[in-house]
Design a protein around this motif. Structure first.
Motif, PDB file in Angstrom:
ATOM      1  N   SER A 114       6.953   4.798 -12.244  1.00  9.82           N
ATOM      2  CA  SER A 114       6.537   4.210 -10.972  1.00  9.82           C
ATOM      3  C   SER A 114       5.745   5.213 -10.144  1.00  9.82           C
ATOM      4  O   SER A 114       4.762   4.860  -9.481  1.00  9.82           O
ATOM      5  CB  SER A 114       7.761   3.742 -10.181  1.00  9.82           C
ATOM      6  OG  SER A 114       8.464   2.745 -10.887  1.00  9.82           O
ATOM      7  N   SER A 147       1.721   4.685  -9.340  1.00  8.10           N
ATOM      8  CA  SER A 147       1.356   4.572  -7.927  1.00  8.10           C
ATOM      9  C   SER A 147       0.221   5.518  -7.561  1.00  8.10           C
ATOM     10  O   SER A 147      -0.412   5.362  -6.506  1.00  8.10           O
ATOM     11  CB  SER A 147       2.569   4.851  -7.035  1.00  8.10           C
ATOM     12  OG  SER A 147       2.979   6.201  -7.145  1.00  8.10           O
ATOM     13  N   THR A 149      -6.032   1.797  -6.095  1.00 10.54           N
ATOM     14  CA  THR A 149      -5.498   0.453  -5.866  1.00 10.54           C
ATOM     15  C   THR A 149      -6.445  -0.652  -6.335  1.00 10.54           C
ATOM     16  O   THR A 149      -6.056  -1.818  -6.383  1.00 10.54           O
ATOM     17  CB  THR A 149      -5.190   0.252  -4.375  1.00 10.54           C
ATOM     18  OG1 THR A 149      -6.378   0.489  -3.613  1.00 10.54           O
ATOM     19  CG2 THR A 149      -4.093   1.207  -3.919  1.00 10.54           C
ATOM     20  N   ALA A 178       3.345  -6.237  -9.364  1.00 13.36           N
ATOM     21  CA  ALA A 178       2.596  -5.186  -8.666  1.00 13.36           C
ATOM     22  C   ALA A 178       1.087  -5.288  -8.843  1.00 13.36           C
ATOM     23  O   ALA A 178       0.349  -4.631  -8.124  1.00 13.36           O
ATOM     24  CB  ALA A 178       3.067  -3.808  -9.137  1.00 13.36           C
ATOM     25  N   SER A 179       0.619  -6.101  -9.810  1.00 16.81           N
ATOM     26  CA  SER A 179      -0.806  -6.133 -10.125  1.00 16.81           C
ATOM     27  C   SER A 179      -1.286  -7.568 -10.301  1.00 16.81           C
ATOM     28  O   SER A 179      -0.484  -8.485 -10.493  1.00 16.81           O
ATOM     29  CB  SER A 179      -1.093  -5.344 -11.414  1.00 16.81           C
ATOM     30  OG  SER A 179      -0.621  -4.024 -11.323  1.00 16.81           O
ATOM     31  N   GLN A 197      -0.243  -4.289  -5.282  1.00 17.98           N
ATOM     32  CA  GLN A 197      -0.587  -2.875  -5.143  1.00 17.98           C
ATOM     33  C   GLN A 197      -1.915  -2.559  -5.831  1.00 17.98           C
ATOM     34  O   GLN A 197      -2.716  -1.780  -5.331  1.00 17.98           O
ATOM     35  CB  GLN A 197       0.532  -2.022  -5.745  1.00 17.98           C
ATOM     36  CG  GLN A 197       1.861  -2.144  -5.031  1.00 17.98           C
ATOM     37  CD  GLN A 197       2.969  -1.407  -5.758  1.00 17.98           C
ATOM     38  OE1 GLN A 197       2.714  -0.595  -6.641  1.00 17.98           O
ATOM     39  NE2 GLN A 197       4.211  -1.697  -5.408  1.00 17.98           N
ATOM     40  N   ARG A 198      -2.117  -3.147  -7.029  1.00 19.97           N
ATOM     41  CA  ARG A 198      -3.336  -2.877  -7.795  1.00 19.97           C
ATOM     42  C   ARG A 198      -4.050  -4.189  -8.106  1.00 19.97           C
ATOM     43  O   ARG A 198      -3.433  -5.126  -8.628  1.00 19.97           O
ATOM     44  CB  ARG A 198      -3.023  -2.158  -9.115  1.00 19.97           C
ATOM     45  CG  ARG A 198      -2.789  -0.683  -8.978  1.00 19.97           C
ATOM     46  CD  ARG A 198      -2.296  -0.084 -10.276  1.00 19.97           C
ATOM     47  NE  ARG A 198      -1.117  -0.781 -10.780  1.00 19.97           N
ATOM     48  CZ  ARG A 198       0.111  -0.648 -10.265  1.00 19.97           C
ATOM     49  NH1 ARG A 198       0.300   0.159  -9.234  1.00 19.97           N
ATOM     50  NH2 ARG A 198       1.129  -1.303 -10.781  1.00 19.97           N
TER      51      ARG A 198
END
Length: 289
Positions: free
Chosen positions: A62, A66, A70, A248-249, A265-266
């Motif tokens: 993670s 991170s 992004t 997250a993506s 996040q991405r």
């Protein structure tokens, strides 16, 4: 000896032998109990250690993922000149190899088109897997092993921080895909992240992605066919994907813009045409990146 006195009618030598035999059996039982206790303790400690290691690996993964930009530009099989992008804001996921599963064979074709990027650009090497329809793959263990070894080579390319697999696996191909990803994870260095693209249906109401040895799954919010309206309305309503790796993506395309960009996040962005400074700027403004 007390044991011998209870058997005084027997010869002393026989009495001694019985005593030694009884003592040996007693010691053997004690030894077996001690061995069993030690084994149980070792298994418990080993299980705890594995759980702790998995927790550490997940935290490390993670942390590393991170650190990626992004916004990621997909650079497919065509000449691309992306040395103008800001490496602090943008990374590049480039098609590096295409794997064809054909009968019992694995045919690997490397990228043939030039790609220009600055030396400090975060790179993600993408492997596209395609099943041959005229000669359907056998999906054998040997095929998964060979394909995984081919894809693992991408982790050695310059500045590659993550390997991404793009495979629209059918239901009958899922077991093969799971095995391939497990073997691929074992072939990659621990420091190299592993990503896959995912059909939107895999990420909502279908939990087959759970437990895969991957750091992320990128739900593709374009080229969705009849499901497009349903999934995009759910995204606009703020409904996240139920599958943990998908949260997250997300992947979008410049020719299918979203009025409500996903809160992830991405963001991976595909363009059906060559990327230009103007196209990148327009995309960044559209998605408020």
């Amino acid at each position: 000896m007390r044991f011998c006195r209870t058997l005084s009618a027997q010869p002393a030598v026989h009495c001694l032998a019985l005593f030694i035999q009884n003592l040996s059996q007693h010691r053997l039982r004690l030894a077996l109990i001690a061995l069993l206790s030690a084994s149980l303790f070792f298994l418990a400690a080993f299980g705890y250690q594995r759980r702790e290691q998995a927790h550490v690996n997940k935290a490390s993964s993670s942390s590393r993922i991170s650190q990626l930009p992004t916004t990621i530009l997909w650079a497919w099989e065509r000449p691309e000149k992306l040395d103008f992008i800001d490496p602090k804001k943008l990374g590049v996921a480039f098609l590096a190899r295409t794997i064809y599963l054909r009968a019992d064979r694995v045919v690997s074709r490397p990228r043939l088109q030039p790609l220009d990027v600055s030396s400090d650009t975060a790179m993600i090497a993408v492997a596209r897997i395609e099943s041959d329809r005229p000669a359907p793959p056998t999906l054998s263990s040997e095929q998964s092993k060979v394909a995984a070894a081919e894809i693992a080579e991408l982790g050695k390319l310059p500045n590659v921080r993550m390997v991404q697999v793009d495979f629209d696996a059918t239901v009958s191909e899922r077991a093969f895909y799971r095995k391939l990803l497990t073997e691929l994870r074992g072939n990659l260095p621990p420091s190299t992240l592993l990503s896959i693209t995912a059909l939107a249906s895999w990420c909502k109401g279908d939990n087959w992605l759970e437990g895969l040895p991957i750091d992320e799954a990128v739900p593709m919010l374009f080229r969705m066919g009849v499901e497009r309206k349903q999934f995009l309305s759910q995204v606009a309503a703020g409904e996240g994907f139920t599958s943990t790796p998908c949260r997250a993506s997300a992947g979008v395309s410049t020719d299918e813009p979203l009025t409500e960009p996903p809160a992830v996040q991405r963001l991976y962005v595909f363009s059906p045409t060559v990327w230009s400074p103007e196209a990148v700027e327009q995309m960044m403004n559209s998605y408020k990146r």
